[in-house]
Design an enzyme around this catalytic site. Structure first.
Site, PDB file in Angstrom:
ATOM      1  N   ASP A   1     -23.253  95.357  95.209  1.00 35.11           N
ATOM      2  CA  ASP A   1     -22.958  96.551  94.927  1.00 35.11           C
ATOM      3  C   ASP A   1     -22.403  97.596  95.692  1.00 35.11           C
ATOM      4  O   ASP A   1     -21.853  97.031  96.571  1.00 35.11           O
ATOM      5  CB  ASP A   1     -24.490  97.268  94.240  1.00 35.11           C
ATOM      6  CG  ASP A   1     -25.288  97.512  95.343  1.00 35.11           C
ATOM      7  OD1 ASP A   1     -24.952  97.384  96.314  1.00 35.11           O
ATOM      8  OD2 ASP A   1     -26.285  97.797  95.051  1.00 35.11           O
TER       9      ASP A   1
ATOM     10  N   ASP B   1     -23.011 100.210  97.221  1.00 38.43           N
ATOM     11  CA  ASP B   1     -23.854 100.408  98.593  1.00 38.43           C
ATOM     12  C   ASP B   1     -23.634  99.243  99.720  1.00 38.43           C
ATOM     13  O   ASP B   1     -23.437  99.270 100.686  1.00 38.43           O
ATOM     14  CB  ASP B   1     -25.359 100.580  98.159  1.00 38.43           C
ATOM     15  CG  ASP B   1     -25.431 101.861  97.962  1.00 38.43           C
ATOM     16  OD1 ASP B   1     -24.640 103.056  98.094  1.00 38.43           O
ATOM     17  OD2 ASP B   1     -26.623 102.206  97.423  1.00 38.43           O
TER      18      ASP B   1
ATOM     19  N   GLU C   1     -28.668  93.347 104.858  1.00 35.35           N
ATOM     20  CA  GLU C   1     -29.058  94.682 104.341  1.00 35.35           C
ATOM     21  C   GLU C   1     -30.557  95.060 103.600  1.00 35.35           C
ATOM     22  O   GLU C   1     -30.975  94.191 102.934  1.00 35.35           O
ATOM     23  CB  GLU C   1     -28.092  94.968 103.215  1.00 35.35           C
ATOM     24  CG  GLU C   1     -28.031  96.226 102.453  1.00 35.35           C
ATOM     25  CD  GLU C   1     -27.612  96.425 101.243  1.00 35.35           C
ATOM     26  OE1 GLU C   1     -26.713  95.577 100.997  1.00 35.35           O
ATOM     27  OE2 GLU C   1     -27.426  97.507 100.474  1.00 35.35           O
TER      28      GLU C   1
ATOM     29  N   ASP D   1     -25.942  93.307  99.548  1.00 38.32           N
ATOM     30  CA  ASP D   1     -26.017  93.086  98.162  1.00 38.32           C
ATOM     31  C   ASP D   1     -24.653  93.405  97.381  1.00 38.32           C
ATOM     32  O   ASP D   1     -23.690  93.999  97.864  1.00 38.32           O
ATOM     33  CB  ASP D   1     -26.663  94.608  97.396  1.00 38.32           C
ATOM     34  CG  ASP D   1     -28.201  94.217  97.556  1.00 38.32           C
ATOM     35  OD1 ASP D   1     -28.755  93.066  98.101  1.00 38.32           O
ATOM     36  OD2 ASP D   1     -28.905  95.373  97.720  1.00 38.32           O
TER      37      ASP D   1
END
Ligand code: 0RA
Length: 708
Positions: free
Chosen positions: A569, A571, A494, A567
């Protein structure tokens, strides 16, 4: 209906319903207690009965699928469905379901009432229904053929797994009661003592013409898991569906476990048409078309060990419409049994649609003229099914089921019966019965589906050709590895910031890095064309090199493992969801063969001497802080992969010796597809959609996981 349920449950023991019935019939003829002394006869039959029910208690899973909530729900279905069968056969219009505070469930109907006549051994039919497996068969099948044959089959299973069961039958001017305490029939004396007996208690007078059955049962806590619980929502869904299947039936549902909760009533006068309307989401292309037809077929069935031809009447009920979306929703039933795997009735339905669309609807479509030369002007089933919402139901006696889960109709002649009915219905609709504007809109929709499928395929073929001819076809941003095969892996990373360290830290012999820059399409929602036009999807499919969709070839995939690096998180998990959804829909064999992994990057790092410590959660950081006496302020927090240096990334996500990977299963793929839908709703542009979702699902959302 119940006959097939019995087939389903006892599939391992008795391969057909008939075998099961025969077995229980034999059991009864063996018994000749009329000549015995009365008490002996009673004891003998009692023991035999308990032995039969014990078989259910020994293997509850075989009969109700388990001893958790699922199994508990199954008991409720058994009782509710018996009443529904009675209503489906034309007797009774009202069913009341009560979930009592004490954990018992009560189902009452105003059908004919389970028969209370005595058999030669002194037992009533009512007792037999609750104590003998497959007892329903003894009441002959002719009368209830419309409900699939046998009545009350599940009743004995419910009794077998209940510590207490009270049944009351209203007929012949009275209410009659029989209680089962630990499966033994009897009644309570006025002093409250339970007295085993086959005799029914006359509870009170009732109007001459009043009839009905009521059953209240207490699931046996020795059998069911302590945490097993009846979910109102599950009962509600079942009841709502049943109402659609039996037009005019009224079901009242009352959860008395919750104080102040009002009863809910369900009724669907319009039957399948209402059901399709209920299933419709978004804008419609056509109104709901309903088809009703009746035909006869004959089949050979074993009767007294001989094969005999019987003629059966089969009713076909279909409701269908097309909507603007791409999703297909086809539900199907035999009698009131859902057939989630389809079967001969759905095959007939599909064939008829295919015939009607290709022979009548698009035969002259100008837009398809160009495709005709290559023979590409035909609509495939999936072209036709784009945006199709339909309910298909057939009603006939003794359906056969097949497939591993027995949720697929097998009776062969049903295919042609449905085919002819739907063919005629569609022909009539296309040739003038339907609104012209709607027929035209449907033609346009199918035409577009064909055009975009053909275009997408051509595009894909061209790309694949390019890819196989030379490695020049590979995406620019792919940092490929030198050796390809089962030991090589593709790291999907990502963002650009993590791609740099990943490229530096990898073993470039076997590890390729594909950075994601733009938005990954939601493959659960997009058309094939939209997927192929999405740059990120295109890059992934091209890099892997095995094609996509049905044509995907695992053997020619250029990597043995696909590793998703996102990641930790919201997103990141969104992107991971979209990637998994894409793989789930278009590169499925990768998931099926366990080739897809998600890297688990750490959230924290801290130095301990010359060692680097990593923590993957707050708890772990806490534990490590304690263990190594590290101050909280000494921890570094990774907001994303991009914040890691080359060594950190190499150690935690690249080095096979030290990294932690999570292998993704088909289940994960399915879940991701659902989650992607949810993300769409929560983060997408459709505000009304999002509000609706949040309002109706507020308890579903884990507030902590949303940092929006
Ligand atoms: C066998 C025969 C008849 C009715 C039933 C079973 C029956 C079973 C259940 C189970 C729940 N509710 C039910 N209602 C009826 C027909 C008896 C007759 O001919 O009168």
């Amino acid at each position: 209906m119940a006959a097939n349920k019995a087939t389903k449950k006892t599939a391992k023991k008795a391969p057909t319903a008939k075998a099961g019935v025969k077995k229980s019939a034999k059991k009864t003829t063996k018994r000749s207690p009329a000549k015995d002394k009365k008490s002996n006869a009673y004891d003998a039959s009692k023991i035999q009965v308990l032995e039969g029910l014990d078989a259910v208690r020994k293997r509850p899973g075989m009969y109700i699928g388990g001893t958790g909530s699922q199994g508990l729900h199954h008991l409720v279905w058994e009782m509710v469905d018996n009443s529904v069968d009675e209503a489906a056969a034309g007797y009774g219009t009202q069913i009341d379901v009560i979930l009592h505070k004490d954990g018992s469930i009560e189902v009452t109907d105003n059908g004919r009432g389970i028969p209370i006549g005595k058999k030669s051994d002194g037992r009533t039919a009512l007792e037999v229904v609750f104590t003998e497996l497959h007892a329903g068969g003894k009441f002959g099948s002719g009368a209830y053929s419309s409900s699939g044959g046998l009545h009350g089959v599940g009743a004995s299973v419910v009794n077998a797994l209940s510590s207490k069961l009270v049944t009351e039958v209203t007929r012949d001017g009275h209410v009659w009661r029989l209680v089962f305490l630990d499966r033994v029939p009897g009644n309570y004396t006025p002093t409250g003592k339970f007295k085993p007996s086959s005799k029914l208690a006359k509870v009170k007078k009732a109007p001459r013409n009043a009839t009905g059955t009521s059953v209240r049962f207490w699931p046996d806590l020795e059998i069911f898991d302590p945490e097993a619980k009846i979910e109102y929502q599950e009962i509600r869904d079942h009841v709502a569906r049943v109402c659609f299947l039996v037009p005019g039936l009224n079901v009242k549902l009352h959860d008395k476990r919750v104080s102040g909760m009002k009863p809910e009533s369900f009724v669907a006068a319009g039957g399948l048409g209402d059901y399709v309307d209920f299933l419709t989401v978004g804008e419609s292309v056509t109104d709901i078309l309903t088809i009703h037809d009746k035909s006869e077929f004959s089949e050979k069935v074993p009767v007294d060990n001989k094969m005999k031809m019987v003629t059966r009447e089969c009713t076909v009920d279909v409701a269908l419409r097309w909507v603007k979306g791409y999703e297909t929703k086809v539900v199907s039933f035999v009698n009131t049994i859902p057939t989630s795997e389809g079967g001969t009735h759905v095959a007939g339905f599909d064939r008829a649609l295919s015939w009607a669309v290709n022979k009548l609807l698009i035969a002259e479509a100008k837009k398809l003229k160009k495709l005709a030369k290559a023979g590409n002007d035909r609509a495939t089933p999936s072209d036709i099914q784009e945006g199709l919402v339909a309910a298909v139901k057939v009603t006939f006696a003794e359906p056969q089921f097949k497939g591993q889960t027995k949720q697929e109709l097998g009776t062969p002649p049903v295919q042609n019966i449905v085919y002819n009915a739907v063919k005629a219905g569609m022909e009539n609709w296309i040739d003038g019965g339907g609104k012209k504007s709607q027929v035209n809109a449907f033609r346009e929709k199918v035409t577009q589906a064909i055009l975009s499928r053909v275009a997408a395929k051509q595009q894909l073929d061209a790309r694949r050709k390019a890819a196989t001819l030379s490695s020049m076809g590979m995406p620019d941003k792919l940092a490929d590895c030198r050796v390809h095969g089962t030991d090589s892996e593709l790291l999907i990373v990502e963002g650009n910031s993590a791609a740099g360290p990943a490229k530096q830290g990898r073993d470039s012999e076997t590890m390729a890095v594909l950075p994601l820059r733009g938005k990954v399409v939601n493959a659960g929602k997009a058309t094939l064309k939209q997927v192929i036009e999405n740059a990120e999807a295109q890059a992934l499919i091209t890099s892997i090199g095995g094609g996509s969709g049905k044509a995907f070839d695992l053997a020619s995939a250029r990597y043995g493992r696909i590793i998703i690096l996102c990641d930790a998180d919201v997103d990141g998990s969104h992107i991971r969801c979209l990637l998994l959804t894409l793989i789930y829909h278009h590169l499925r064999p990768l998931l099926e063969n366990g080739c897809v992994y998600a890297a688990q990057p750490p959230l924290f790092a801290a130095k301990k001497g010359s060692n680097q410590l990593y923590a993957y959660s707050d708890e772990e950081r806490e534990a490590l802080s304690k263990k190594h006496k590290i101050d909280h302020t000494k921890w570094k927090r990774f907001k994303g992969l991009g914040e890691m240096n080359v060594e950190e990334l190499a150690e935690t996500t690249l080095n096979p010796e030290t990294r932690i990977l999570k292998r993704m299963s088909m289940e994960d793929g399915k879940e991701a597809a659902n989650a992607a839908k949810l993300f769409e709703t929560l983060m997408g542009s459709d505000v009304a959609d999002r509000r609706d979702y949040i309002v109706s699902n507020s308890s579903l959302i884990d507030q902590d996981s949303l940092d929006i």
